[in-house]
Design an enzyme around this catalytic site. Structure first.
Site, PDB file in Angstrom:
ATOM      1  N   CYS A  28      -5.104   2.458  -3.328  1.00  0.00           N
ATOM      2  CA  CYS A  28      -3.687   3.200  -2.859  1.00  0.00           C
ATOM      3  C   CYS A  28      -2.745   2.240  -3.274  1.00  0.00           C
ATOM      4  O   CYS A  28      -1.823   2.169  -2.486  1.00  0.00           O
ATOM      5  CB  CYS A  28      -3.940   3.360  -1.436  1.00  0.00           C
ATOM      6  SG  CYS A  28      -5.197   4.478  -0.828  1.00  0.00           S
ATOM      7  N   GLN A  49      -4.087  -4.657   7.255  1.00  0.00           N
ATOM      8  CA  GLN A  49      -5.441  -5.656   6.841  1.00  0.00           C
ATOM      9  C   GLN A  49      -5.211  -7.082   7.721  1.00  0.00           C
ATOM     10  O   GLN A  49      -5.978  -7.955   7.150  1.00  0.00           O
ATOM     11  CB  GLN A  49      -4.918  -5.938   5.434  1.00  0.00           C
ATOM     12  CG  GLN A  49      -5.211  -4.686   4.554  1.00  0.00           C
ATOM     13  CD  GLN A  49      -6.808  -3.959   4.766  1.00  0.00           C
ATOM     14  OE1 GLN A  49      -7.639  -4.748   5.287  1.00  0.00           O
ATOM     15  NE2 GLN A  49      -6.644  -2.868   4.459  1.00  0.00           N
ATOM     16  N   HIS A  83       0.885  -1.213   0.007  1.00  0.00           N
ATOM     17  CA  HIS A  83       0.019  -0.019  -0.062  1.00  0.00           C
ATOM     18  C   HIS A  83       0.994   1.238   0.212  1.00  0.00           C
ATOM     19  O   HIS A  83       1.972   1.192   0.598  1.00  0.00           O
ATOM     20  CB  HIS A  83      -0.936  -0.131   1.367  1.00  0.00           C
ATOM     21  CG  HIS A  83      -1.891   0.989   1.465  1.00  0.00           C
ATOM     22  ND1 HIS A  83      -1.472   2.317   1.739  1.00  0.00           N
ATOM     23  CD2 HIS A  83      -3.141   0.802   1.322  1.00  0.00           C
ATOM     24  CE1 HIS A  83      -2.673   2.957   1.952  1.00  0.00           C
ATOM     25  NE2 HIS A  83      -3.663   2.123   1.754  1.00  0.00           N
ATOM     26  N   LYS A 139      -9.873  -0.138  11.376  1.00  0.00           N
ATOM     27  CA  LYS A 139     -10.135  -1.465  10.232  1.00  0.00           C
ATOM     28  C   LYS A 139     -10.375  -2.556  11.322  1.00  0.00           C
ATOM     29  O   LYS A 139     -10.291  -3.808  10.736  1.00  0.00           O
ATOM     30  CB  LYS A 139      -8.890  -1.587   9.595  1.00  0.00           C
ATOM     31  CG  LYS A 139      -8.675  -0.513   8.388  1.00  0.00           C
ATOM     32  CD  LYS A 139      -7.409  -1.048   7.513  1.00  0.00           C
ATOM     33  CE  LYS A 139      -6.842   0.140   6.658  1.00  0.00           C
ATOM     34  NZ  LYS A 139      -7.807   0.550   5.661  1.00  0.00           N
TER      35      LYS A 139
HETATM   36  N1  ALA Z   1      -6.010   1.331   3.264  1.00  0.00           N
HETATM   37  C1  ALA Z   1      -7.451   1.249   3.094  1.00  0.00           C
HETATM   38  C2  ALA Z   1      -8.093   0.486   1.997  1.00  0.00           C
HETATM   39  O1  ALA Z   1      -7.176  -0.607   1.465  1.00  0.00           O
HETATM   40  C3  ALA Z   1      -7.964   2.699   2.850  1.00  0.00           C
HETATM   41  O2  ALA Z   1      -9.015   0.713   1.281  1.00  0.00           O
END
Ligand code: ALA
Length: 421
Positions: A369, A206, A127, A229
């Site tokens: 992203c 994640q 990311h 998250k």
């Molecule tokens: N990092 C977050 C996404 O993957 C915002 O959507």
């Protein structure tokens, strides 16, 4: 257990007030949990409860309310320590989120260990938040950012090890890809790096809502994640650092809360970590809410959470694969982490996202992203379904049914190769 896991989505929906929202006349099917999860009442209550009963500034007052707020903040730190199985609460720094933690590390730890001609290694699936801080650092230092291509598969420890030459000073890897849900073998990657004396930063954004994270078992030197998250408040986050490394970091921001004493004619004496790295008034309510989110996950338990996740991912792969022109990218069912990314051949991802929205379904579409990763896969973008504890197979059926009525829209017609609005 199986039954609990299967019924989990339906049962816990009542805990999340926002899920009774209607969108375009449909019940909201919220499948953008990798961007942010919704918040259970337990978290909302913890935040409002804090403001209603304990709000005051921490560590700065010798009165009852301030001491109570300080206690709640430090209790949240202890909760985060337990959540990650960190060795000590002082290894937990509260941040605004993963991005803030990674930037902090780039400007403090990496600033100390990376010099001209050195290298920093990242995987090809990062990311922007685990790419740009290192890229900027390397540009500033005259160092080189080395990107290890991964394709859709997990990073291969042997290829990773081969990239770790004598110039590499740091590796930064994601635990779980935010685009595809690919899970990296963090322990093996860390071992390869540590054999060469190279510290490893892990982006856990994640991972934390989808699997238990034990930083000591992983061997990570630093591990960053966002509370929002994993059902916690926005603006909450954690930077874990192994004590030996974290305790040597200079302040990132300076100001209130970071010093033992300041005099104009003496060097500034800073307090130890973690307070040294938490300048200014912290978001105490966010930390308290994050601790409530950790308790919420703890009450459900990882076996049920993981089973629910695996069932949804496998179901989505099977069901969406039945739809013409839909391709699942990668192999999300191999080690499910709550994410399934698809492309619909001939239709721009934004048109797919807009079409699903008109059916009350919220997904993220585009490059997530991570345009460099999409480039490496030769993809314009994907449509990402990302699951949480409250999602159900019925919602995946709704995605399938909506995709069957999909037609190319204005993005496909007018800007078929354009990524950014
Ligand atoms: N990092 C977050 C996404 O993957 C915002 O959507």
């Amino acid at each position: 257990m199986t039954q609990t896991a299967q019924r989990l989505g339906a049962v816990v929906r009542e805990d999340f007030p926002i899920l009774s929202t209607e969108v375009h006349g449909y019940p909201l099917a919220y499948l953008d949990n990798a961007a942010t999860t919704q918040k259970p009442r337990a978290v909302l209550d913890a935040v409002t409860g804090y403001y209603a009963t304990a709000n005051s500034n921490i560590g700065r007052g010798h009165y009852r309310l301030s001491l109570a707020a300080t206690d709640r903040y430090e209790a949240a730190r202890a909760a985060a320590q337990r959540f990650l199985n960190a060795a000590h609460p002082d290894e937990i720094v509260f941040t605004r989120g993963t991005t803030a933690g990674l930037n902090l590390l780039a400007e403090t730890f990496a600033d100390q260990v990376v010099g001209p001609g050195d290298q920093v290694v990242v995987t090809g699936m990062e990311h922007n938040s685990n790419l740009l801080p290192w890229r900027r650092l390397c540009e500033r230092k005259g160092a080189e950012l080395v990107v290890l291509p991964t394709g859709t598969a997990p990073a291969d420890p042997a290829r990773f090890a081969a990239a770790l030459n004598g110039r590499v000073r740091l590796a930064a890897i994601t635990h779980v890809s935010n685009v595809l849900g690919t899970v990296n073998p963090v322990r093996d990657l860390v071992d390869a790096a540590h054999q060469r004396g190279i510290p490893v930063v892990v982006d856990g954004a994640q991972a934390v809502a989808h699997r238990p994270v034990d930083v000591r078992a992983l061997g990570a030197d630093f591990y960053c994640f966002s509370g929002h998250k994993m059902y916690g408040p926005m603006g909450s986050g954690v930077l874990y650092g192994r004590r030996e490394l974290l305790s040597g970091l200079p302040p990132y921001e300076v100001g209130g809360g970071t010093v033992k004493g300041v005099a104009h004619d003496e060097p500034v004496r800073y307090v130890p970590v973690p307070a040294r790295l938490e300048a200014g008034t912290p978001d105490v309510a966010a930390a308290v809410g994050l601790a409530a989110a950790m308790s919420y996950l703890g009450e459900i338990g990882w076996p049920a959470l993981r089973q629910h996740d695996a069932e949804l991912v496998r179901y989505a792969v099977a069901v969406l694969g039945e739809v013409d022109r839909v391709r699942v990218i990668g192999d999300p069912a191999a080690d499910p982490a709550g994410i399934v990314s698809i492309v619909v051949d001939g239709v721009h991802p934004y048109d797919v996202g807009g079409h699903l929205d008109r059916h009350g379904i919220a997904v993220r579409s585009g490059v997530h992203c991570a345009s460099t990763f999409l480039d490496s896969l030769n993809l314009l973008g994907t449509v990402r379904l990302s699951f949480a504890v409250y999602n159900t197979e019925a919602e995946i059926d709704r995605v399938r049914d909506a995709l069957r009525t999909l037609r190319p829209g204005e993005w496909t017609r007018d800007r078929p190769g354009v990524r950014f609005a």
